[in-house]
Motif scaffolding. Structure first.
Motif, PDB file in Angstrom:
ATOM      1  N   GLU A 151     -24.025  21.101 -68.520  1.00 36.34           N
ATOM      2  CA  GLU A 151     -24.308  21.624 -69.943  1.00 36.34           C
ATOM      3  C   GLU A 151     -25.444  22.652 -70.176  1.00 36.34           C
ATOM      4  OE1 GLU A 151     -24.388  18.044 -72.195  1.00 36.34           O
ATOM      5  OE2 GLU A 151     -22.046  17.793 -72.058  1.00 36.34           O
ATOM      6  N   GLU A 152     -26.345  22.344 -69.606  1.00 40.44           N
ATOM      7  CA  GLU A 152     -27.578  23.326 -69.550  1.00 40.44           C
ATOM      8  C   GLU A 152     -27.377  24.574 -68.912  1.00 40.44           C
ATOM      9  OE1 GLU A 152     -31.079  21.129 -68.254  1.00 40.44           O
ATOM     10  OE2 GLU A 152     -31.090  19.989 -69.871  1.00 40.44           O
ATOM     11  N   LEU A 153     -26.725  24.521 -67.522  1.00 40.53           N
ATOM     12  CA  LEU A 153     -26.387  25.767 -66.985  1.00 40.53           C
ATOM     13  C   LEU A 153     -25.353  26.574 -67.768  1.00 40.53           C
ATOM     14  CD1 LEU A 153     -26.209  24.079 -63.404  1.00 40.53           C
ATOM     15  CD2 LEU A 153     -28.097  25.901 -64.076  1.00 40.53           C
ATOM     16  N   MET A 154     -24.441  25.858 -68.271  1.00 45.70           N
ATOM     17  CA  MET A 154     -23.354  26.625 -68.838  1.00 45.70           C
ATOM     18  C   MET A 154     -23.726  27.230 -70.258  1.00 45.70           C
ATOM     19  SD  MET A 154     -21.116  26.109 -66.588  1.00 45.70           S
ATOM     20  CE  MET A 154     -19.497  27.156 -67.495  1.00 45.70           C
ATOM     21  N   GLU A 155     -24.816  26.596 -70.875  1.00 44.77           N
ATOM     22  CA  GLU A 155     -25.221  27.216 -71.937  1.00 44.77           C
ATOM     23  C   GLU A 155     -26.023  28.332 -71.614  1.00 44.77           C
ATOM     24  OE1 GLU A 155     -27.889  25.849 -75.979  1.00 44.77           O
ATOM     25  OE2 GLU A 155     -28.225  24.787 -74.303  1.00 44.77           O
ATOM     26  N   LEU A 156     -26.647  28.569 -70.628  1.00 40.45           N
ATOM     27  CA  LEU A 156     -27.477  29.535 -70.083  1.00 40.45           C
ATOM     28  C   LEU A 156     -26.502  30.834 -69.716  1.00 40.45           C
ATOM     29  CD1 LEU A 156     -30.225  28.149 -68.148  1.00 40.45           C
ATOM     30  CD2 LEU A 156     -30.775  29.627 -70.048  1.00 40.45           C
ATOM     31  N   ILE A 157     -25.433  30.359 -69.071  1.00 42.05           N
ATOM     32  CA  ILE A 157     -24.304  31.256 -68.675  1.00 42.05           C
ATOM     33  C   ILE A 157     -23.788  31.934 -70.231  1.00 42.05           C
ATOM     34  CG2 ILE A 157     -22.064  31.686 -67.576  1.00 42.05           C
ATOM     35  CD1 ILE A 157     -22.969  29.727 -65.625  1.00 42.05           C
ATOM     36  N   THR A 158     -23.439  30.950 -71.149  1.00 42.03           N
ATOM     37  CA  THR A 158     -22.660  31.522 -72.131  1.00 42.03           C
ATOM     38  C   THR A 158     -23.534  32.580 -72.905  1.00 42.03           C
ATOM     39  OG1 THR A 158     -21.577  29.629 -72.374  1.00 42.03           O
ATOM     40  CG2 THR A 158     -21.462  30.812 -74.331  1.00 42.03           C
ATOM     41  N   LEU A 159     -24.763  32.375 -72.843  1.00 37.06           N
ATOM     42  CA  LEU A 159     -26.163  32.892 -73.769  1.00 37.06           C
ATOM     43  C   LEU A 159     -26.446  34.392 -73.251  1.00 37.06           C
ATOM     44  CD1 LEU A 159     -27.987  29.977 -75.381  1.00 37.06           C
ATOM     45  CD2 LEU A 159     -26.213  31.574 -76.411  1.00 37.06           C
ATOM     46  N   GLY A 160     -25.787  34.455 -71.943  1.00 37.15           N
ATOM     47  CA  GLY A 160     -26.325  35.701 -71.030  1.00 37.15           C
ATOM     48  C   GLY A 160     -27.418  35.749 -70.302  1.00 37.15           C
ATOM     49  N   GLY A 161     -27.995  34.500 -69.964  1.00 40.17           N
ATOM     50  CA  GLY A 161     -29.030  34.240 -69.199  1.00 40.17           C
ATOM     51  C   GLY A 161     -28.872  33.937 -67.833  1.00 40.17           C
ATOM     52  N   ILE A 162     -27.673  34.287 -67.167  1.00 43.89           N
ATOM     53  CA  ILE A 162     -27.292  34.119 -65.671  1.00 43.89           C
ATOM     54  C   ILE A 162     -28.306  34.499 -64.888  1.00 43.89           C
ATOM     55  CG2 ILE A 162     -25.986  36.081 -65.506  1.00 43.89           C
ATOM     56  CD1 ILE A 162     -24.030  34.200 -63.778  1.00 43.89           C
ATOM     57  N   ASP A 163     -28.952  35.749 -65.051  1.00 43.51           N
ATOM     58  CA  ASP A 163     -30.053  36.130 -64.268  1.00 43.51           C
ATOM     59  C   ASP A 163     -31.343  35.370 -64.305  1.00 43.51           C
ATOM     60  OD1 ASP A 163     -28.413  38.021 -63.099  1.00 43.51           O
ATOM     61  OD2 ASP A 163     -28.874  39.568 -64.697  1.00 43.51           O
ATOM     62  N   GLN A 164     -31.613  34.561 -65.337  1.00 42.36           N
ATOM     63  CA  GLN A 164     -32.730  33.596 -65.392  1.00 42.36           C
ATOM     64  C   GLN A 164     -32.606  32.327 -64.622  1.00 42.36           C
ATOM     65  OE1 GLN A 164     -33.213  32.974 -69.702  1.00 42.36           O
ATOM     66  NE2 GLN A 164     -32.790  35.161 -70.052  1.00 42.36           N
ATOM     67  N   ILE A 165     -31.329  31.934 -64.025  1.00 37.49           N
ATOM     68  CA  ILE A 165     -31.275  30.710 -63.577  1.00 37.49           C
ATOM     69  C   ILE A 165     -31.639  30.763 -62.227  1.00 37.49           C
ATOM     70  CG2 ILE A 165     -29.441  28.940 -62.864  1.00 37.49           C
ATOM     71  CD1 ILE A 165     -27.636  29.927 -65.182  1.00 37.49           C
ATOM     72  N   ARG A 166     -32.659  29.795 -61.996  1.00 37.77           N
ATOM     73  CA  ARG A 166     -33.171  29.599 -60.403  1.00 37.77           C
ATOM     74  C   ARG A 166     -32.710  28.407 -60.053  1.00 37.77           C
ATOM     75  NH1 ARG A 166     -33.496  34.067 -61.576  1.00 37.77           N
ATOM     76  NH2 ARG A 166     -35.228  35.369 -61.873  1.00 37.77           N
ATOM     77  N   GLY A 167     -32.924  28.080 -58.404  1.00 36.72           N
ATOM     78  CA  GLY A 167     -32.479  26.988 -57.891  1.00 36.72           C
ATOM     79  C   GLY A 167     -33.255  25.749 -58.424  1.00 36.72           C
ATOM     80  N   ALA A 168     -34.383  25.912 -59.135  1.00 43.61           N
ATOM     81  CA  ALA A 168     -35.066  24.760 -59.616  1.00 43.61           C
ATOM     82  C   ALA A 168     -34.513  24.386 -60.939  1.00 43.61           C
ATOM     83  CB  ALA A 168     -36.541  25.192 -59.945  1.00 43.61           C
ATOM     84  N   HIS A 169     -33.631  25.028 -61.450  1.00 41.48           N
ATOM     85  CA  HIS A 169     -33.034  24.375 -62.620  1.00 41.48           C
ATOM     86  C   HIS A 169     -32.162  23.128 -62.266  1.00 41.48           C
ATOM     87  CE1 HIS A 169     -33.617  28.071 -65.017  1.00 41.48           C
ATOM     88  NE2 HIS A 169     -33.365  27.420 -66.095  1.00 41.48           N
ATOM     89  N   GLY A 170     -32.219  22.189 -63.177  1.00 37.67           N
ATOM     90  CA  GLY A 170     -31.324  21.052 -63.186  1.00 37.67           C
ATOM     91  C   GLY A 170     -31.810  20.004 -62.004  1.00 37.67           C
ATOM     92  N   LYS A 171     -31.684  18.572 -62.139  1.00 37.33           N
ATOM     93  CA  LYS A 171     -32.017  17.681 -61.556  1.00 37.33           C
ATOM     94  C   LYS A 171     -31.008  17.319 -60.244  1.00 37.33           C
ATOM     95  CE  LYS A 171     -34.103  15.124 -65.555  1.00 37.33           C
ATOM     96  NZ  LYS A 171     -33.956  13.799 -66.377  1.00 37.33           N
ATOM     97  N   ALA A 172     -29.681  17.473 -60.397  1.00 38.21           N
ATOM     98  CA  ALA A 172     -28.828  17.223 -59.614  1.00 38.21           C
ATOM     99  C   ALA A 172     -28.160  18.458 -59.171  1.00 38.21           C
ATOM    100  CB  ALA A 172     -27.816  16.283 -59.980  1.00 38.21           C
ATOM    101  N   LEU A 173     -27.625  19.178 -60.218  1.00 41.73           N
ATOM    102  CA  LEU A 173     -26.951  20.591 -59.746  1.00 41.73           C
ATOM    103  C   LEU A 173     -27.619  21.694 -59.799  1.00 41.73           C
ATOM    104  CD1 LEU A 173     -23.773  20.241 -61.997  1.00 41.73           C
ATOM    105  CD2 LEU A 173     -23.823  20.161 -59.875  1.00 41.73           C
ATOM    106  N   GLN A 174     -27.293  22.558 -58.816  1.00 45.75           N
ATOM    107  CA  GLN A 174     -27.866  23.905 -58.692  1.00 45.75           C
ATOM    108  C   GLN A 174     -26.520  25.051 -58.885  1.00 45.75           C
ATOM    109  OE1 GLN A 174     -29.367  24.167 -54.698  1.00 45.75           O
ATOM    110  NE2 GLN A 174     -31.449  24.274 -55.299  1.00 45.75           N
ATOM    111  N   LEU A 175     -27.178  26.207 -59.574  1.00 44.47           N
ATOM    112  CA  LEU A 175     -26.145  27.238 -59.616  1.00 44.47           C
ATOM    113  C   LEU A 175     -26.775  28.258 -58.604  1.00 44.47           C
ATOM    114  CD1 LEU A 175     -23.481  28.178 -61.358  1.00 44.47           C
ATOM    115  CD2 LEU A 175     -25.063  29.424 -62.512  1.00 44.47           C
ATOM    116  N   ARG A 176     -26.228  28.635 -57.734  1.00 41.58           N
ATOM    117  CA  ARG A 176     -26.487  29.813 -56.726  1.00 41.58           C
ATOM    118  C   ARG A 176     -25.415  30.687 -56.505  1.00 41.58           C
ATOM    119  NH1 ARG A 176     -28.044  25.929 -52.008  1.00 41.58           N
ATOM    120  NH2 ARG A 176     -27.249  27.731 -50.860  1.00 41.58           N
TER     121      ARG A 176
END
Length: 224
Positions: A151-176
């Motif tokens: 949910e946190e990753l999808m919210e960042l994607i929806t709000l246009g923050g895809i370039d801010q997402i790093r491997g450190a985001h999330g406890k279990a899931l990474q977006l790479r």
């Protein structure tokens, strides 16, 4: 022979446990690559062939009749995962109305057949050993962590923050980034809500998350 039961699948896993990848490839008459640099999916494809996975590239679990997804898991001598585990491609547009339970990643993680492979870098590909496979279904606590990360990753994607997402985001899931080369671009949403082109992204399970699954399954210690 098509698989009819989970027991049949686990028996096939038992039959190949302890074999090297070279032995299994020889038995199935499959040509081995020199290494995995250009053939990253080769181990998974070999296991699919050996175990009778039927989904291929369709948007289905690898064993559709059983609702089971197959994942190979490279480990070291201590039983620790060597890398994060790719799950599926992440949608980057049209995601505002999607819920966790409807998501493809949630479907894929309902029931996973993990096949550990002793695959330390210095072991030649042909000599890497297939371990004891096991079935895993996320506990309520694990599912909650996965859902929260998603949910946190999808919210960042929806709000246009895809370039801010790093491997450190999330406890279990990474977006790479998940692409064969830097020219393979896909549509996404920019910081101002404008359409942009970016590298495709994939969801990965962090090595720390799969390490905890292995520890619980095999009663591993945390010794270095």
């Amino acid at each position: 022979m098509p698989l009819l039961t989970t027991e049949q699948l686990l028996q096939r896993c038992h039959n190949i446990a302890g074999m090297t990848l070279g032995q299994l490839a020889g038995q199935l008459k499959v040509k081995m690559p020199a290494d995995l640099k250009r053939d990253k999916g080769w181990v998974g494809q070999l296991l699919e062939l050996a175990l009778g996975a039927e989904a291929g590239s369709k948007a289905l679990p690898d064993f559709p009749a059983l609702g089971i997804e197959l994942k190979s898991l490279p480990i070291d001598q201590q039983g620790k995962p060597l890398e994060s585990t790719y799950v599926c491609v992440a949608p980057l547009t049209g995601v505002t109305s999607q819920s966790w339970s409807q998501s493809w990643i949630c479907q894929k993680l309902q029931q996973v057949l993990w096949v550990p492979i002793l695959a330390e870098r210095q072991i030649p590909l042909a000599e890497r050993v297939i371990g004891s496979a096991f079935l895993w279904q996320p506990s309520a606590a694990e599912m909650q962590i996965l859902q929260q990360d998603w949910e946190e990753l999808m919210e960042l994607i929806t709000l246009g923050g895809i370039d801010q997402i790093r491997g450190a985001h999330g406890k279990a899931l990474q977006l790479r980034p998940k692409a064969a080369d830097s020219k393979a671009l896909t549509a996404a949403i920019g910081a101002r809500g404008e359409p942009i082109q970016t590298l495709p992204r994939g969801f990965y399970l962090k090595a720390s998350f799969t390490a905890a699954i292995l520890q619980r399954q095999f009663n591993l210690t945390n010794s270095p």
